[in-house]
Design a protein around this motif. Structure first.
Motif, PDB file in Angstrom:
ATOM      1  N   MET A  62       0.820  -1.186   0.000  1.00 26.99           N
ATOM      2  CA  MET A  62       0.000   0.000   0.000  1.00 26.99           C
ATOM      3  C   MET A  62       0.869   1.256   0.000  1.00 26.99           C
ATOM      4  O   MET A  62       0.518   2.232  -0.630  1.00 26.99           O
ATOM      5  CB  MET A  62      -0.925   0.025   1.206  1.00 26.99           C
ATOM      6  CG  MET A  62      -1.976  -1.059   1.191  1.00 26.99           C
ATOM      7  SD  MET A  62      -3.012  -1.027   2.649  1.00 26.99           S
ATOM      8  CE  MET A  62      -4.183   0.191   2.151  1.00 26.99           C
ATOM      9  N   ALA A  63       1.949   1.226   0.729  1.00 29.68           N
ATOM     10  CA  ALA A  63       2.816   2.393   0.798  1.00 29.68           C
ATOM     11  C   ALA A  63       3.896   2.350  -0.276  1.00 29.68           C
ATOM     12  O   ALA A  63       4.709   3.256  -0.359  1.00 29.68           O
ATOM     13  CB  ALA A  63       3.462   2.495   2.171  1.00 29.68           C
ATOM     14  N   ARG A  64       3.918   1.274  -1.048  1.00 33.83           N
ATOM     15  CA  ARG A  64       4.884   1.088  -2.133  1.00 33.83           C
ATOM     16  C   ARG A  64       6.320   1.139  -1.630  1.00 33.83           C
ATOM     17  O   ARG A  64       7.181   1.773  -2.223  1.00 33.83           O
ATOM     18  CB  ARG A  64       4.650   2.105  -3.243  1.00 33.83           C
ATOM     19  CG  ARG A  64       3.300   1.930  -3.895  1.00 33.83           C
ATOM     20  CD  ARG A  64       3.136   2.860  -5.048  1.00 33.83           C
ATOM     21  NE  ARG A  64       1.790   2.640  -5.623  1.00 33.83           N
ATOM     22  CZ  ARG A  64       1.140   3.521  -6.306  1.00 33.83           C
ATOM     23  NH1 ARG A  64       1.664   4.703  -6.537  1.00 33.83           N
ATOM     24  NH2 ARG A  64      -0.044   3.238  -6.791  1.00 33.83           N
ATOM     25  N   VAL A  65       6.547   0.474  -0.513  1.00 33.31           N
ATOM     26  CA  VAL A  65       7.889   0.350   0.046  1.00 33.31           C
ATOM     27  C   VAL A  65       8.427  -1.008  -0.398  1.00 33.31           C
ATOM     28  O   VAL A  65       7.742  -2.020  -0.267  1.00 33.31           O
ATOM     29  CB  VAL A  65       7.853   0.427   1.588  1.00 33.31           C
ATOM     30  CG1 VAL A  65       9.220   0.194   2.188  1.00 33.31           C
ATOM     31  CG2 VAL A  65       7.293   1.755   2.028  1.00 33.31           C
ATOM     32  N   PRO A  66       9.652  -1.039  -0.902  1.00 34.76           N
ATOM     33  CA  PRO A  66      10.215  -2.334  -1.278  1.00 34.76           C
ATOM     34  C   PRO A  66      10.278  -3.266  -0.064  1.00 34.76           C
ATOM     35  O   PRO A  66      10.485  -2.833   1.075  1.00 34.76           O
ATOM     36  CB  PRO A  66      11.624  -2.007  -1.781  1.00 34.76           C
ATOM     37  CG  PRO A  66      11.581  -0.562  -2.129  1.00 34.76           C
ATOM     38  CD  PRO A  66      10.550   0.065  -1.256  1.00 34.76           C
ATOM     39  N   PHE A  67      10.113  -4.558  -0.339  1.00 37.95           N
ATOM     40  CA  PHE A  67      10.041  -5.541   0.736  1.00 37.95           C
ATOM     41  C   PHE A  67      11.296  -5.517   1.594  1.00 37.95           C
ATOM     42  O   PHE A  67      11.206  -5.585   2.824  1.00 37.95           O
ATOM     43  CB  PHE A  67       9.809  -6.935   0.146  1.00 37.95           C
ATOM     44  CG  PHE A  67       9.699  -8.004   1.184  1.00 37.95           C
ATOM     45  CD1 PHE A  67       8.580  -8.080   2.002  1.00 37.95           C
ATOM     46  CD2 PHE A  67      10.715  -8.918   1.376  1.00 37.95           C
ATOM     47  CE1 PHE A  67       8.467  -9.049   2.972  1.00 37.95           C
ATOM     48  CE2 PHE A  67      10.622  -9.895   2.352  1.00 37.95           C
ATOM     49  CZ  PHE A  67       9.488  -9.960   3.138  1.00 37.95           C
ATOM     50  N   TRP A  68      12.459  -5.408   1.021  1.00 37.82           N
ATOM     51  CA  TRP A  68      13.697  -5.448   1.789  1.00 37.82           C
ATOM     52  C   TRP A  68      13.801  -4.252   2.725  1.00 37.82           C
ATOM     53  O   TRP A  68      14.307  -4.380   3.846  1.00 37.82           O
ATOM     54  CB  TRP A  68      14.920  -5.559   0.861  1.00 37.82           C
ATOM     55  CG  TRP A  68      15.209  -4.329   0.048  1.00 37.82           C
ATOM     56  CD1 TRP A  68      14.733  -4.043  -1.180  1.00 37.82           C
ATOM     57  CD2 TRP A  68      16.028  -3.235   0.439  1.00 37.82           C
ATOM     58  NE1 TRP A  68      15.190  -2.822  -1.597  1.00 37.82           N
ATOM     59  CE2 TRP A  68      16.000  -2.310  -0.624  1.00 37.82           C
ATOM     60  CE3 TRP A  68      16.784  -2.930   1.559  1.00 37.82           C
ATOM     61  CZ2 TRP A  68      16.692  -1.098  -0.578  1.00 37.82           C
ATOM     62  CZ3 TRP A  68      17.473  -1.741   1.599  1.00 37.82           C
ATOM     63  CH2 TRP A  68      17.430  -0.844   0.536  1.00 37.82           C
ATOM     64  N   LYS A  69      13.293  -3.071   2.304  1.00 45.09           N
ATOM     65  CA  LYS A  69      13.309  -1.899   3.200  1.00 45.09           C
ATOM     66  C   LYS A  69      12.349  -2.107   4.366  1.00 45.09           C
ATOM     67  O   LYS A  69      12.637  -1.722   5.508  1.00 45.09           O
ATOM     68  CB  LYS A  69      12.937  -0.634   2.432  1.00 45.09           C
ATOM     69  CG  LYS A  69      14.033  -0.115   1.539  1.00 45.09           C
ATOM     70  CD  LYS A  69      13.613   1.194   0.913  1.00 45.09           C
ATOM     71  CE  LYS A  69      14.706   1.743   0.012  1.00 45.09           C
ATOM     72  NZ  LYS A  69      14.305   3.025  -0.598  1.00 45.09           N
ATOM     73  N   PHE A  70      11.233  -2.721   4.067  1.00 44.81           N
ATOM     74  CA  PHE A  70      10.260  -3.006   5.120  1.00 44.81           C
ATOM     75  C   PHE A  70      10.858  -3.964   6.151  1.00 44.81           C
ATOM     76  O   PHE A  70      10.737  -3.754   7.360  1.00 44.81           O
ATOM     77  CB  PHE A  70       8.982  -3.591   4.521  1.00 44.81           C
ATOM     78  CG  PHE A  70       8.062  -4.174   5.537  1.00 44.81           C
ATOM     79  CD1 PHE A  70       7.293  -3.364   6.360  1.00 44.81           C
ATOM     80  CD2 PHE A  70       7.975  -5.554   5.706  1.00 44.81           C
ATOM     81  CE1 PHE A  70       6.457  -3.901   7.314  1.00 44.81           C
ATOM     82  CE2 PHE A  70       7.148  -6.099   6.661  1.00 44.81           C
ATOM     83  CZ  PHE A  70       6.386  -5.276   7.463  1.00 44.81           C
ATOM     84  N   VAL A  71      11.502  -5.020   5.685  1.00 44.76           N
ATOM     85  CA  VAL A  71      12.086  -6.015   6.583  1.00 44.76           C
ATOM     86  C   VAL A  71      13.180  -5.382   7.434  1.00 44.76           C
ATOM     87  O   VAL A  71      13.268  -5.629   8.649  1.00 44.76           O
ATOM     88  CB  VAL A  71      12.622  -7.224   5.786  1.00 44.76           C
ATOM     89  CG1 VAL A  71      13.453  -8.148   6.670  1.00 44.76           C
ATOM     90  CG2 VAL A  71      11.481  -7.993   5.155  1.00 44.76           C
ATOM     91  N   VAL A  72      14.032  -4.545   6.828  1.00 46.37           N
ATOM     92  CA  VAL A  72      15.106  -3.892   7.585  1.00 46.37           C
ATOM     93  C   VAL A  72      14.521  -2.959   8.642  1.00 46.37           C
ATOM     94  O   VAL A  72      14.962  -2.958   9.809  1.00 46.37           O
ATOM     95  CB  VAL A  72      16.056  -3.127   6.628  1.00 46.37           C
ATOM     96  CG1 VAL A  72      16.995  -2.226   7.405  1.00 46.37           C
ATOM     97  CG2 VAL A  72      16.838  -4.104   5.769  1.00 46.37           C
ATOM     98  N   ALA A  73      13.514  -2.162   8.286  1.00 49.81           N
ATOM     99  CA  ALA A  73      12.904  -1.240   9.244  1.00 49.81           C
ATOM    100  C   ALA A  73      12.199  -2.002  10.355  1.00 49.81           C
ATOM    101  O   ALA A  73      12.295  -1.633  11.536  1.00 49.81           O
ATOM    102  CB  ALA A  73      11.926  -0.312   8.522  1.00 49.81           C
TER     103      ALA A  73
END
Length: 89
Positions: A1-12
């Motif tokens: 929904m926020a169009r954040v790449p999966f790897w950035k989401f996992v790191v955050a």
């Protein structure tokens, strides 16, 4: 929904978990001994808030009752004045 790449989401998410979980357990560990005192303080504050709420409700009811009584008195006076015959000039 926020169009954040999966790897950035996992790191955050991992960073937040790496900081948040130990911090939460650390706070719980240090404040366990004071838990009963904290609970007593919370209950005391709850009682004061309940008392303030009841007093506020009482004030609202008294003010509303006075306004209602004044309005009834005004309506009664207006009704009596409209029933009187007008004086002849």
């Amino acid at each position: 929904m926020a169009r954040v790449p999966f790897w950035k989401f996992v790191v955050a998410d991992a960073g937040a978990a790496a900081l948040g979980v130990p911090l939460g357990f650390g706070v719980a560990y240090f404040f366990t001994e004071q838990l009963t005192a904290i609970a007593a303080d919370v209950h005391r504050v709850e009682r004061w808030l309940a008392l303030a709420g009841l007093l506020g409700l009482l004030v609202v009811l008294v003010i509303g009752g006075r306004r209602w009584h004044r309005r009834l008195g005004r309506e009664r006076l207006e009704g009596e004045q409209s029933e009187r015959p007008a004086p002849h000039p």
